[in-house]
Design an enzyme around this catalytic site. Sequence first.
Site, PDB file in Angstrom:
ATOM      1  N   ASP A 222     -31.600 -30.773  16.631  1.00  9.84           N
ATOM      2  CA  ASP A 222     -31.355 -30.293  15.268  1.00  9.84           C
ATOM      3  C   ASP A 222     -31.249 -28.767  15.232  1.00  9.84           C
ATOM      4  O   ASP A 222     -30.305 -28.207  14.680  1.00  9.84           O
ATOM      5  CB  ASP A 222     -32.434 -30.810  14.292  1.00  9.84           C
TER       6      ASP A 222
ATOM      7  N   THR B 128     -36.131 -22.099  22.124  1.00 10.52           N
ATOM      8  CA  THR B 128     -34.843 -22.587  21.630  1.00 10.52           C
ATOM      9  C   THR B 128     -34.525 -22.143  20.197  1.00 10.52           C
ATOM     10  O   THR B 128     -33.418 -21.684  19.922  1.00 10.52           O
ATOM     11  CB  THR B 128     -34.828 -24.127  21.714  1.00 10.52           C
TER      12      THR B 128
HETATM   13 ZN    ZN Z   1     -33.815 -24.137  24.547  1.00 11.03          ZN
END
Ligand code: ZN
Length: 563
Positions: free
Chosen positions: A182, A91
Amino acid sequence: MSTKFALPPFLLLLLGLWTPPSLNAVLAQQPLGFTTENQPPKLVVAITVDQMRADYLTRYAKGFGDGGFKRFFNEGFAGLDHHFSYAPTYTGPGHASIATGTTPAVHGIIGNNWFSRETGSKVYCVEDTAVQPVGMAGIDPGTAGQMSPGKLHASTWADEFKLHFSQREGAQPKVMGASMKDRGAILPAGHAADAAYWVSSGQFISSTHYMESLPKWVRQFNKSNNLEKLLAEGWSLRDAPESYAGSMADNTPYEGVWRGGERPTFPYDLLALEEGNGGQDIIKGTPHGNTLLVDFALAAIDAEELGSDDVPDVLALSFSSTDYVGHKFGAHAMETEDTYRRLDDQLSRLFDRLDTQIGTGQWTAFLTADHGAVTVPGLEKNRGLPVDYWNPEPMKAAVYAAVAARFGRSDIIREYDNDQFFLNRAVLRQEGIDADEVARFVAATAAEFPEVQKVMTAADLRGSTYLEGAEANIQRGWHSLYSGDVIVMLKPGYLEYSRTGTSHGSPYAYDTHVPFLIMGPGVPQGVTYTRTEIRDIAPTLSALLGFPRPSGCTGKPMPALFD
Ligand SMILES: [Zn+2]
């Protein structure tokens, strides 16, 4: 006849009296992505769908309406062989690479977490102890708010956009990021963003990197009962069960179960499951997390007046719930398909509001993902595919023992993290041992394990340029200062994870192949199957709207949009 035209063109060119017609034509042209009024779009909406595999667009298409995902196909452009060109496909690196138009080798976000040689411990991609939480009074003491883009070592397209469209005096573009996560809010918005908001304990919070206190509208949003109402709804299928043709049965052994739940089956009583599953943060693991994000985005558009004037703004939204659902239930679960049907509804709600509030033809949106996901290995193995789960511990033990026996010290390997061995450089220096020799020895030992495809060393990555395939992806994800000394690449389909649900991180197609969709002024209607890459998104936006490439950009504008 004037002397001006008597001179040959090359001399006129030198004298500044003549420019080639092609250059004149280019300079006279407004950027392709401007509106019919020769203005930039009033709002650019950057959408990241966390863990969206490319095949979801087709496998789930029957459940989509016309106003969400399909609107991009009807009005805009789709890149259908769009890939991450690096690993690890996580991510943090995903959002960073979309934003900067380059890969972890350049922007430095080499994982969600990674081992830091400097501190001797793990660091988190957006942690920043120099900033303070904002909006966390009375909730969740800890580090959830101490976040910034400080570890991102390149500008983002939104940073360049903001400077380019700033007026000498007066209004500047507003740039805002929002997500359940976040890192999903912070990295896309960039360094110069006005705000980024993410969710902790059911509240949208921020940090002093952006502001000293939450704006009134965010405090009001947090006090509203949007979240409670969504949780009280529970989670049941949007449509009749038999319509979920893109999924397996509701109850399979490949799906995870919530703590306190008995089976992975609909309907889910979310209020009953709250305790033991993160309290109100359970919403992140349900499609309601995406709904809450659109609620928040619409509140932001109103309160911050995004897209309300001729100075263009940026709203970066990262839909995280798809990732939490995928991790728990896998890529072939009804829960995952239902989450995408409901996300499609939310995209439609968002786009409809942009039409009425900002105006049809006055905004641009693109949609992509931060990585894909592997099909649950247990499922594929049962179907006879050559895949399995990976436990690195036997390999680590063999490597540690072999290195100690060969080089006479047991502390030569400092850490194993993110499939990488980090050597203890201080010990190597002290003993006068050549790091490359140790790395080659580690690589040879690790390569004896049958799950391992290939092991690469820092010397390999420094000395050669890999042009394609998994090796090239590893190289583009490898940062010469921060990454490890020996990199273990597993065979395709192997995964270090629990036996239910799925994950990602590899250099292979199931993790790299994601959608790229874009619509807005000047965007041609069409699709391309010519390969495009995640790092091409930022330069495509900059070419479309005429602002400079981000500082570390290594991608290129997608030709199919401009030819
Ligand atoms: Zn991700």
